[in-house]
Structure formats: C-alpha cells, structure tokens
Enzyme design. Structure first.
Site, PDB file in Angstrom:
ATOM      1  N   LYS A   1     -22.892  20.755  15.642  1.00  0.00           N
ATOM      2  CA  LYS A   1     -22.290  19.593  14.708  1.00  0.00           C
ATOM      3  C   LYS A   1     -21.500  18.617  15.748  1.00  0.00           C
ATOM      4  O   LYS A   1     -20.313  18.843  16.017  1.00  0.00           O
ATOM      5  CB  LYS A   1     -20.995  20.688  13.644  1.00  0.00           C
ATOM      6  CG  LYS A   1     -20.294  19.422  12.902  1.00  0.00           C
ATOM      7  CD  LYS A   1     -19.098  20.691  11.910  1.00  0.00           C
ATOM      8  CE  LYS A   1     -18.597  19.540  10.838  1.00  0.00           C
ATOM      9  NZ  LYS A   1     -18.265  18.113  11.016  1.00  0.00           N
TER      10      LYS A   1
ATOM     11  N   ARG B   1     -22.970  20.032  -2.376  1.00  0.00           N
ATOM     12  CA  ARG B   1     -23.611  21.259  -3.151  1.00  0.00           C
ATOM     13  C   ARG B   1     -23.820  22.694  -2.278  1.00  0.00           C
ATOM     14  O   ARG B   1     -24.753  22.606  -1.231  1.00  0.00           O
ATOM     15  CB  ARG B   1     -25.076  20.755  -4.170  1.00  0.00           C
ATOM     16  CG  ARG B   1     -24.551  19.588  -4.391  1.00  0.00           C
ATOM     17  CD  ARG B   1     -25.098  20.278  -6.077  1.00  0.00           C
ATOM     18  NE  ARG B   1     -25.894  20.939  -6.297  1.00  0.00           N
ATOM     19  CZ  ARG B   1     -26.885  19.995  -6.843  1.00  0.00           C
ATOM     20  NH1 ARG B   1     -27.432  18.946  -7.236  1.00  0.00           N
ATOM     21  NH2 ARG B   1     -28.075  20.655  -7.037  1.00  0.00           N
TER      22      ARG B   1
ATOM     23  N   LYS C   1     -21.661  24.483   7.378  1.00  0.00           N
ATOM     24  CA  LYS C   1     -21.092  23.766   9.049  1.00  0.00           C
ATOM     25  C   LYS C   1     -20.248  25.703   9.289  1.00  0.00           C
ATOM     26  O   LYS C   1     -19.085  25.973   8.439  1.00  0.00           O
ATOM     27  CB  LYS C   1     -20.281  22.759   8.521  1.00  0.00           C
ATOM     28  CG  LYS C   1     -19.073  22.641   7.806  1.00  0.00           C
ATOM     29  CD  LYS C   1     -18.244  21.112   7.813  1.00  0.00           C
ATOM     30  CE  LYS C   1     -17.319  20.970   7.068  1.00  0.00           C
ATOM     31  NZ  LYS C   1     -16.580  19.753   6.178  1.00  0.00           N
TER      32      LYS C   1
END
Ligand SMILES: [Zn+2]
Lengths: 532, 350
Positions: A228, A394, A400
């Site tokens: 990330k 959604r 994450k």
C-alpha cells in the site's frame, strides 16, 4: 466587495461542506457575471500577484493605526496574519456601497506599476473606506496571499448546482490557464467544450480496512497482494491524444503533475489507469511529506520537478482501447495492465506497475507486511482475483491491511504557542527521552490530542512553566505522552542522533510518571530495527 | 509604603488591613465582582456591592457578607473606601481607596460600552489606577453592541427558519444576562441551561427583573424550544445535554471571537465578538479619564500594555495576580484544527 467579503466570511466560518456550497450558490445567484468570474478565479487559486511589498504594508499599517512599530509587531505576533492585523486596527469608515469585486480587482491590479507614494495613497484610501472583513480581503489580495479553505471540487459542485451543468464537465471547463482578462463567465462556464467528455473519470473503488488479519478472507491463493503506497490515489486518462489526471477527491489535477503528459505517447489512446501518485527519485519512493509540499505550491516549478518528481504506480486499468473493462476480473485486467506498462517503458520512466507480493500462506504475507516500512509502504493491499472493479467503498473484494505505527513514551519539555490561528493556546510540544539521567529532546509533535486534552495540557503548561523565551516555554518535565511515528532515520542534525517520520501524539499517559518514560537506547534499538 | 500592595494573597491595604479580590483566604476581603477569579471561597469576611452579595452567596455558599451601594463611603483606620460602577457585570465595582489625600482605584474587570443591563462605568479621579488589560492590544476594537446583537438576532432568525435550535454559549454571570436582555424576543422563546437559570434566579429574586426564560429540564417537551434560542455556559458545549436540542446551531459570545483564528478554532458554528472587558481604545480612554499619573496593570497583555503606557508618559508597572479575565472562555471553545488536518491527509491519500 461587501458581498464577496461576506462570502469569504461564510466560507471561513464553517467547516461543513454543505454550508460552504450553499454560501457559494447564494453568491452566484446574487453576483453579476463579471464578479462571478473573479470569484471563480480567486477561489481556484488564480489570485493576482503581490502588488505591495509586505514591509511597506507593515509600515503603512502601523502609521494608519497610530502606533509605534514595536506594538505593531507585538500585535502581528498575536494575530499571526499581517492582513488581519491591519484590518483589525486601522480605523475605517464603513461605506454602504463599497464597489464591486471587479472594481477592486482593477483597483488592485492598477497599482502594480505605480510608485510607492501613489500606492500608499491608494492603499490608505482603500483602508479608510472598507469594513473590517473587506479590509482583510483587500490586504490578502494586495499581498498576493488570498486563500480560502475550499477545495476546487466544492467550488465546482456549487457552480454545478447553480448552473445545472454536470460537475465533471464544469471541472473540465475550469481547467487550464485562463484568467478573467482573456475570457468571460459566459465563455468559460456556460458554453460547452467539446473535449469535456474525453476527461470524464470513473468513480474510484475504495478498500476497507482489515482489522483482524487476513485469516477471515479464506484461501490465500484467491488473493492478490500488493504494497500500500504512501502517495495520493489518482486516475490518469489518455483519450483523444490528451492526458487528464484526477485525484481521489475527484479533483482534476492534470496541471499539478505534468510528468504524466508523456503517457499520451506511451500508452494506447483510450486508456484509463488507476494507481498511486507517488514521489519517486533514483529508483526509490520518497516520503509523503515531499508530495504534500509539492501539492501546496501554486505553480509547478522546475525545482519542484527535480526535487519531488512523481511516478504513477499503476495497479489497475479501467479502460483499454476505448473500452470500459471494469467488469473483467482483476486477474485479466492485471494481465492487460502489465502489457501496457511494459510497452510504455520505452517512452516514459514515469509509469511503473505496483508489483505483486508473492506469498503462499497468510503467515508469509504477515512477515512481508512487517517489512512494509522499509519500503515506505503503509502495509498490504489485498484484492480478490475474481473481482470486477467496483464503485465506491464496497466491502468484500479490496482490503487494506496497514502496519501499526511505532510508539515511544516521551516527556514533554517545551511547549510552543501555535502561531496565528492558535495564538492563545500551547499546541506544539517538544519531547525528550532519558539518556543517563538527562532528558534529550528528539522530536516535536502537535496533532493527536482531543480538544479537551489540548485545553487541559494548555492550562497545565501555563501553570508549570519554568522559563519563557518568546513563544516557547520550558515546562516541568512531568507529563508523559505516547508518540506514534511511521519511520525513523539516523540524523546528524538532531542532538539525539535520530529523526522521526510523521510523529504524532497517540495518547497522554497521565498514568505514567516521567521517570518511567523511554530511553534514548530504546530509540536506537528501533533505529537499528526499522531505520533506513 | 504604598497604599495598596500586591502580595502572595491579593491586593493588600495594610493601613486598613483589608484585601481586594484576594486569591488566598484572608480575614477581610473587598470583592469587586462575582466572577470566580475575583470572588473566592474562604475569606473571614466579605464586603461588596449589594448586587454582588447574592451572587457570591449563591456561588460560594458564604454568608458573612456586608454590602454597600455605589458611592457609599466607609472608613477604617483613616482609610476611606467606596465602590463605583465598573460596567463589567451586574454589581461590578471599582474600589476607591483614599488615605491622607492620596487616591487609589482598583478597577477589577471593567468595560466602557453600555450593555443595556449593568450599571455603566463611571470614571473615578485618582492618583494610582489599577487596571486590567485583558484586551490591551490595538487589534481589539469592539463594534457597537447593536451591530453584534443584530448579527446574533439574524443568526437566530435564520436558524429558526431552518427548524434549528440556536444555542449560544456565554458566562453564566454577566454574558448570559447581557445576551438575554438584548435579544429580540419576538423571534421565538428564550430558554436556559440550568447553570444560567440558577444565576438568573438569583438576579431576579435579589437584584432586578430579567426577561422571562424557560429552564430546560428532563421533562421539558421538544415543542418548548421550537424556533427558540438556548443560553448555555461554555462548559455545556459538546456535552450529551445538547443532544436533545438537535438539530441545532451553536454560537459563542466572547471578545476573543474578534480574531479569525479564534473563530475558526472554536468547536461552534458562529463566534460573536462580544466582551465584558474594555477594548484597546476604551482602556486608554478610561485611564486618561482617571487623571492618574501612575498605572498598575494586572492581567492580560500586561507587558505590552505597560510599555505602551510608559511611552504615553505614564508611570506604569505590571503586577502579578491570579485574575484570568476572559481567558478561560477561549479555552472552552477550543481547537478541532489539528484533527481536521489529520483527517484531510487521510482523505486525500486513500
Ligand atoms: Zn470578571
């Protein structure tokens, strides 16, 4: 000017976006077209250059207020803003009809070429005939520092409500290098632009936070994992031989990232990429702060392009050869993305792919996650291989899994008054850790406490000051705070020999005596473990 | 020896063995007004204006109070005392102290603006004037109160049209009654938080009439505050007590609200620059009108203001006290800013 100052006040007075939009819509309803155009320009950071040097403004301000320079300086120190200081203390007489915004913009821009004596007369006249808020706006405009807490997106939303024109189309129309001198409200806002369809973005699909680890997600082989990245989510569109960049806030930021203009020759026409706008130099990601500084600048200068160049770390492709492919499973989209990125590599080094993290078991992935910080990544992203590209946030397909911040318990030893907007409160603190019985300062931090805590700490500081130096007080080394941070580096500039990335206050350890705060040795151990 | 001296307990007149607004327990105290930084618990004996007495009786639970009228004199050991209106809050007084022809005035907190409620400030000639300077910088210049109340009434009207309850925060003693007496009650009903109503009750019963207000209790029906305005103490901001008043808009009335930073930092929707302290011009006017050659500054921007006074030709000194002026108000309306910055970063990054 009265109406515009009122708009400014209304925007300034609220943090609620709905109210800001309402205020703007009312302004658009009431203002003449030429004022609307100026308002749009000023709210889009197209403010005129500074027309009067601030040293002169300061001098004239003290003179108009009838006070000595030192008192002016003290007052300025408390207010923290030159334009406001003068607005507050110069006597003025409110005139019912003070002239339109366009009148004042011409007045201000007309001063640019005049000599200082004439400028002084014009500025003094203006001060004398405007109300406090108008005077403030005027001062900001002559200082070239007019800013409003309002995103371009909200301005566009309000304009869309007022004109009944679609938001994305308006965002497109307001792009680029126009000024109120080379266009009109009618031409800029109302008339259709043939290119606006080409710039239309797709809504972003947003990930949910994974709180308790990936075991709940089922089999590891059903998932893609990536790092990330610590940048800004962006969508780069290449259509009709043009490039458009949108940020996650659905703001059109093409002008802010000229690096991506090269994509128009590097990827096929009709391509839309989803990825991370990341500062990146010499094969390495740079800290997020670098990007933040860059965004804050009005113009993208050569220096910025050299110091803080960005790449797009692409992780998805939403449109290929002019076709919307969001319904394809991500495995297939990923294959196309890999092809597009590798073919682009000949033409640009500003487009990279977000590599997949190889793993067979969740344990392996957990270990990789712990190494995130070394790569300046914030953790792991998990994407279900069979999932289409959905709209909005959604639950289910994208997750994450962030790394926990590092923490250390430190003692507050200095407190500084917030400048300007926080002038009455002590909000910025310096922290120290123990080293052989002495306290060594190692970081500053300000955010993280609640309102109530800030007040409480402020009072404590005022009652427990050892010494005052200007806006700084040294305080009794009593209060312990848990400081969280994202990274740590060796530093020769700091007495402690270390520097933290993104330090912030995690909580106030009122339960802990200062003697039990952490030591420099602990910090050095963290540095050995995570430094880089 | 100076007629009044500043020691660790308060402002002391040794000749008459009495303190003015002491912050530590002493035998005999003259109290300028009922705010908690001036009227404290634990004195052997209190003396104050007749309208301050019921206030400190209610707040501190003390009964050993003597009262005087404005202008009434009394003497002790050759020192003559009298109280004169300070215009700060109801019952607030400047203390005039005279001994062998020398006159000192300790003014407590004061303002020159007429607030349409408390007895207006009266300048008292003296040799030494003890002044606050809470707002002793030229950036503090109040607008006429009509302008501010026009803003407040318009805000109320707008909220009421949108079906919102207006909640305005102000000190329970002073600001609350000033707001009440200047509101346009034709807009809607005026209601109060318990802390405000307690003070209103004391004032109504023992000082003077006030406009009618309705106390919000657990049993008050929602219909009672439809289109209404609620006066609440700053400490009520953000507490669960406010929940039942929703939808609502909040405002705070304080001199600090004249600064943009303070307005933006507050956790309320609107900031109204309304103060019960003198602004820059009024401090200077008040000082001039006393004719005093020597000025002692006590709380607020003492350092800066003292230097300014010296440059104007006064003999001026600052003294340390434990008075707070309007300082605590700003702290009640504190910052959300740091949180906002943090959220913006998060939002932008996703
Ligand atoms: Zn007071």
């Amino acid at each position: 000017m009265k109406r515009f100052a009122q708009l400014f006040t209304e925007l300034d007075q609220t943090t609620k976006t709905l109210k800001k939009v309402e205020a703007l819509v009312r302004y658009f309803e009431e203002a003449p077209d030429e004022d609307k155009l100026w308002a749009i320009a000023l709210l889009s950071d197209k403010r005129p250059r500074r027309t009067v040097r601030s040293a002169l403004v300061r001098e004239w301000g003290a003179q108009a207020a009838g006070i000595p320079k030192w008192l002016f300086a003290e007052s300025y120190g408390v207010v923290g803003d030159l334009g406001e200081t003068i607005a507050l203390m110069v006597p003025g007489e409110e005139i019912a009809n003070s002239g339109s915004l366009t009148y004042w913009m011409d007045y201000i821009r007309g001063m640019e070429k005049l000599d200082d004596t004439t400028k002084h007369e014009l500025v003094a006249d203006a001060w004398g005939s405007l109300s406090v808020m108008e005077r403030f706006v005027f001062n900001k405009l002559i200082g070239g520092s007019f800013r409003v807490g309002l995103s371009q997106k909200l301005m566009v939303r309000a304009l869309a409500q007022y004109t009944n024109i679609e938001e994305n189309a308006l965002a497109h129309r307001l792009m680029g290098k126009w000024t109120p001198d080379n266009t009109t409200y009618q031409k800029l806002v109302v008339e259709e632009d043939l290119n606006e369809d080409a710039s239309r973005p797709y809504p972003f699909y947003l990930a949910y936070a994974l709180e308790n680890g990936p075991a709940v997600l089922g089999e590891p082989e059903e998932w893609f994992a990536e790092h990330k990245w610590d940048g800004i989510r962006g969508q780069v569109i290449v259509r009709n031989g043009q490039v458009f960049t949108w940020s996650r806030g659905e703001e059109l930021v093409t002008d802010k990232f000229p690096e991506y203009l090269a994509f128009k020759d590097a990827v096929p026409d009709g391509t839309v990429l989803d990825g991370e706008i990341l500062p990146f130099k010499d094969g390495k990601a740079l800290p997020f702060q670098v990007l933040q500084t860059r965004i804050g600048r009005k113009n993208v200068t050569k220096k910025i392009l050299t110091d803080a160049p960005v790449v797009l770390i692409a992780y998805d492709i939403l449109e290929y050869q002019g076709e919307d492919i969001r319904e394809m499973p991500i495995v297939e989209r990923r294959a196309i993305l890999e092809k597009v990125v590798s073919e682009a590599a000949m033409k640009t080094d500003r487009l990279l792919i977000s590599d997949l993290v190889e793993f067979n078991t969740w344990e392996e992935l957990a270990n990789e996650r712990l190494r995130s910080r070394e790569q300046l990544s914030e953790g792991i992203m998990l994407k279900r291989k069979t999932a289409p590209y959905r709209v909005g946030r959604r639950k289910g397909d994208w997750w994450k899994w962030k790394v926990d911040a590092l923490t250390i318990d430190a003692v507050m030893i200095y407190a500084m008054r917030g400048s300007g907007r926080r002038a009455n409160l002590y909000t910025d603190y310096t922290f120290a850790v123990w080293d052989n019985g002495a306290l060594v300062p190692f970081t500053k931090a300000y955010s993280g406490l609640t309102d109530a805590e800030i007040n409480q700490v402020d009072r404590w500081i005022k009652a427990n000051t050892i010494e005052k130096f200007g806006p700084v007080r040294s305080v009794q080394p009593v209060q312990v705070f848990e400081i969280a941070f994202e990274g740590i580096q060796a530093s020769t500039r700091h007495k402690s020999g270390i520097a933290l990335r993104f330090p912030r206050i995690n909580r106030w350890r009122q339960d802990k005596p200062a003697t039990e705060a952490d030591t420099l040795q602990t910090l050095q151990e963290i540095l050995r473990g995570y430094g880089g | 020896m100076p007629l009044l001296e500043f020691n660790s307990k308060g402002i002391y007149c040794q000749q008459a063995d009495v303190y003015i607004d002491p912050w530590r327990p002493v035998d005999r105290a003259i109290i300028t007004h009922g705010h908690s930084d001036h009227a404290r618990w634990g004195m052997g004996h209190y003396l104050c204006h007749k309208h301050t007495a019921p206030i400190i009786r209610a707040r501190l639970g003390v009964t050993n109070i003597d009262t005087v009228e404005y202008g009434e004199t009394w003497s002790k050991n050759g020192v003559t005392f009298s109280l004169h209106p300070a215009g700060h809050v109801i019952g607030s007084a400047q203390v005039r102290v005279e001994y062998r022809g020398e006159v000192w005035v300790a003014s407590g907190d004061y303002k020159l603006q007429h607030d349409n409620f408390s007895t207006p400030f009266e300048p008292v000639r003296c040799n030494v004037f003890i002044t606050e300077c809470t707002f002793g910088l030229p950036i503090y210049q109040w607008q006429p109160q009509e302008v501010i109340f026009n803003d407040i009434n318009n805000w109320w009207l707008e909220n009421s049209e949108q079906g919102k309850t207006s909640v305005i925060f102000g000190y329970s003693l002073g600001k609350a009654q000033r707001i009440l007496q200047n509101l346009d009650e034709s807009i809607g009903p005026i209601l109060t938080h318990g802390a405000i109503e307690n003070m209103n009750k004391v004032i109504r019963e023992e000082c003077c009439p006030l406009k009618p207000t309705t106390l919000i209790t657990r049993d008050t029906p929602k219909s009672a505050w439809a289109g209404g305005l609620v006066i609440a103490p700053p400490s009520a901001a953000g507490t669960a007590w406010m929940n039942k008043l929703k939808p609502l808009s909040t405002g705070i009335a304080s001199g600090w609200m004249s600064l943009r930073g303070a307005r933006r930092r507050r956790a309320v929707d609107r900031g109204f620059a309304l103060s019960d302290h003198a602004d820059w011009n009024d401090l200077n006017t008040a000082i001039k009108e006393t004719g005093a050659e020597c000025i002692i500054t006590t709380h607020g921007y003492t350092g800066t203001f003292t230097r300014w006074l010296r440059e104007q030709g006064y003999k001026a000194n600052e003294e340390h006290t434990e008075f707070e002026g309007e300082l605590s108000e700003i702290n009640e309306a504190a910052t959300k800013e740091a949180d906002e910055v943090a959220t913006e970063k998060e939002e932008g990054k996703e």
